[in-house]
Design an enzyme around this catalytic site. Structure first.
Site, PDB file in Angstrom:
ATOM      1  N   CYS A   1      -2.957   4.024 -11.155  1.00  0.00           N
ATOM      2  CA  CYS A   1      -3.867   3.936  -9.747  1.00  0.00           C
ATOM      3  C   CYS A   1      -4.420   2.884  -9.644  1.00  0.00           C
ATOM      4  O   CYS A   1      -5.074   2.192 -10.272  1.00  0.00           O
ATOM      5  CB  CYS A   1      -4.843   5.192 -10.209  1.00  0.00           C
ATOM      6  SG  CYS A   1      -6.098   5.218  -9.131  1.00  0.00           S
TER       7      CYS A   1
ATOM      8  N   HIS B   1     -12.131   8.993 -11.471  1.00  0.00           N
ATOM      9  CA  HIS B   1     -10.853   9.248 -10.836  1.00  0.00           C
ATOM     10  C   HIS B   1     -10.562  10.527 -10.216  1.00  0.00           C
ATOM     11  O   HIS B   1     -10.570  11.558 -11.067  1.00  0.00           O
ATOM     12  CB  HIS B   1      -9.544   8.835 -11.554  1.00  0.00           C
ATOM     13  CG  HIS B   1      -8.122   9.341 -10.714  1.00  0.00           C
ATOM     14  ND1 HIS B   1      -7.439   8.196 -10.132  1.00  0.00           N
ATOM     15  CD2 HIS B   1      -7.644  10.205 -10.383  1.00  0.00           C
ATOM     16  CE1 HIS B   1      -6.333   8.777  -9.581  1.00  0.00           C
ATOM     17  NE2 HIS B   1      -6.386  10.073  -9.777  1.00  0.00           N
TER      18      HIS B   1
ATOM     19  N   GLY C   1      -2.255  11.599   5.700  1.00  0.00           N
ATOM     20  CA  GLY C   1      -1.870  10.290   5.736  1.00  0.00           C
ATOM     21  C   GLY C   1      -2.737   9.673   4.463  1.00  0.00           C
ATOM     22  O   GLY C   1      -2.780   8.393   4.510  1.00  0.00           O
TER      23      GLY C   1
ATOM     24  N   ASN D   1      -8.875  10.388   4.451  1.00  0.00           N
ATOM     25  CA  ASN D   1      -7.637  11.009   4.456  1.00  0.00           C
ATOM     26  C   ASN D   1      -7.207  11.846   3.277  1.00  0.00           C
ATOM     27  O   ASN D   1      -7.615  11.567   2.144  1.00  0.00           O
ATOM     28  CB  ASN D   1      -6.371   9.851   4.599  1.00  0.00           C
ATOM     29  CG  ASN D   1      -6.640   9.090   5.835  1.00  0.00           C
ATOM     30  OD1 ASN D   1      -7.129   9.731   6.837  1.00  0.00           O
ATOM     31  ND2 ASN D   1      -6.557   7.724   5.674  1.00  0.00           N
TER      32      ASN D   1
ATOM     33  N   ASP E   1     -10.718  -3.468   2.576  1.00  0.00           N
ATOM     34  CA  ASP E   1      -9.341  -3.033   2.439  1.00  0.00           C
ATOM     35  C   ASP E   1      -8.455  -4.242   2.764  1.00  0.00           C
ATOM     36  O   ASP E   1      -8.934  -5.122   3.420  1.00  0.00           O
ATOM     37  CB  ASP E   1      -9.266  -2.084   3.694  1.00  0.00           C
ATOM     38  CG  ASP E   1      -8.074  -1.353   3.679  1.00  0.00           C
ATOM     39  OD1 ASP E   1      -8.206  -0.077   3.618  1.00  0.00           O
ATOM     40  OD2 ASP E   1      -7.032  -1.835   3.818  1.00  0.00           O
TER      41      ASP E   1
ATOM     42  N   HIS F   1      -6.668   8.429  -4.686  1.00  0.00           N
ATOM     43  CA  HIS F   1      -7.829   8.312  -5.710  1.00  0.00           C
ATOM     44  C   HIS F   1      -9.017   8.318  -4.643  1.00  0.00           C
ATOM     45  O   HIS F   1      -8.856   7.508  -3.475  1.00  0.00           O
ATOM     46  CB  HIS F   1      -7.878   6.972  -6.363  1.00  0.00           C
ATOM     47  CG  HIS F   1      -9.430   6.602  -7.375  1.00  0.00           C
ATOM     48  ND1 HIS F   1      -9.365   6.323  -8.347  1.00  0.00           N
ATOM     49  CD2 HIS F   1     -10.512   6.826  -6.730  1.00  0.00           C
ATOM     50  CE1 HIS F   1     -10.637   6.162  -8.546  1.00  0.00           C
ATOM     51  NE2 HIS F   1     -11.282   6.343  -7.606  1.00  0.00           N
TER      52      HIS F   1
ATOM     53  N   CYS G   1      -8.035   2.597  -9.604  1.00  0.00           N
ATOM     54  CA  CYS G   1      -8.619   2.436 -11.133  1.00  0.00           C
ATOM     55  C   CYS G   1      -8.469   1.161 -11.597  1.00  0.00           C
ATOM     56  O   CYS G   1      -9.417   0.815 -12.145  1.00  0.00           O
ATOM     57  CB  CYS G   1      -8.035   3.624 -11.869  1.00  0.00           C
ATOM     58  SG  CYS G   1      -8.584   5.291 -11.821  1.00  0.00           S
TER      59      CYS G   1
ATOM     60  N   HIS H   1     -11.418   8.376  -1.560  1.00  0.00           N
ATOM     61  CA  HIS H   1     -12.087   6.937  -1.014  1.00  0.00           C
ATOM     62  C   HIS H   1     -12.586   7.616   0.164  1.00  0.00           C
ATOM     63  O   HIS H   1     -11.765   8.087   1.175  1.00  0.00           O
ATOM     64  CB  HIS H   1     -11.038   5.820  -0.956  1.00  0.00           C
ATOM     65  CG  HIS H   1      -9.692   6.003  -0.433  1.00  0.00           C
ATOM     66  ND1 HIS H   1      -8.654   6.521  -1.052  1.00  0.00           N
ATOM     67  CD2 HIS H   1      -9.152   5.620   0.876  1.00  0.00           C
ATOM     68  CE1 HIS H   1      -7.604   6.562  -0.166  1.00  0.00           C
ATOM     69  NE2 HIS H   1      -8.003   6.012   0.926  1.00  0.00           N
TER      70      HIS H   1
END
Ligand code: 5GP
Ligand code: ZN
Length: 114
Positions: free
Chosen positions: A4, A46, A93, A87, A30, A98, A7, A100
């Site tokens: 992940c 997670h 999408g 999302n 981002d 994980h 993670c 967010h």
């Protein structure tokens, strides 16, 4: 969780531009921003997606919104406005599995909801 990407960011195995960190929440910029301010607020636990949210996660989600409230002030987009996006799943999408919260701001955002 292995494999992940978030993670790995949380464990500092992958570098990121961290703007906030506590014992249970991290926020970083981002890597592929779609707005001048594009921050991801992520629980360190997670959780695959909103689908996997448990009643015991309620306070964690509340704290995430408190972090968002702080960050938008720090980024000075609280007065101009911003958007928070989560999302979920294929139609939603979601690329990273994980949970967010995207904070988007710093420009007039386009399509409201499509
Ligand atoms: P999703 O489509 O799952 O809601 O959003 C995933 C977001 O994570 C995307 O906006 C993507 O640019 C961002 N992202 C994916 N990999 C990385 C990474 O390694 N580092 C950072 N900082 N952001 C990432
Ligand atoms: Zn994860």
């Amino acid at each position: 969780m292995e494999d992940c990407i978030f993670c790995k960011i949380i464990k500092k195995e992958i570098p990121s531009n961290i703007v906030y960190e506590s014992n249970d929440i991290i926020a970083f910029r981002d890597v592929n921003p779609v707005a001048p301010v594009h921050i991801l607020v992520v629980p360190k636990k997670h959780i695959n997606s909103l689908n996997e949210l448990l009643p015991e996660d309620e306070q964690l989600i509340g704290r995430i919104y408190t972090v968002i409230n702080t960050l938008v002030k720090e980024e000075e987009i609280d007065k101009t406005g911003f958007r928070v996006v989560v999302n979920c799943g294929e139609d939603g999408g979601q690329e990273v599995k994980h949970l967010h919260f995207h904070i988007l701001g710093g420009k007039k955002l386009g399509t409201k909801i499509s």
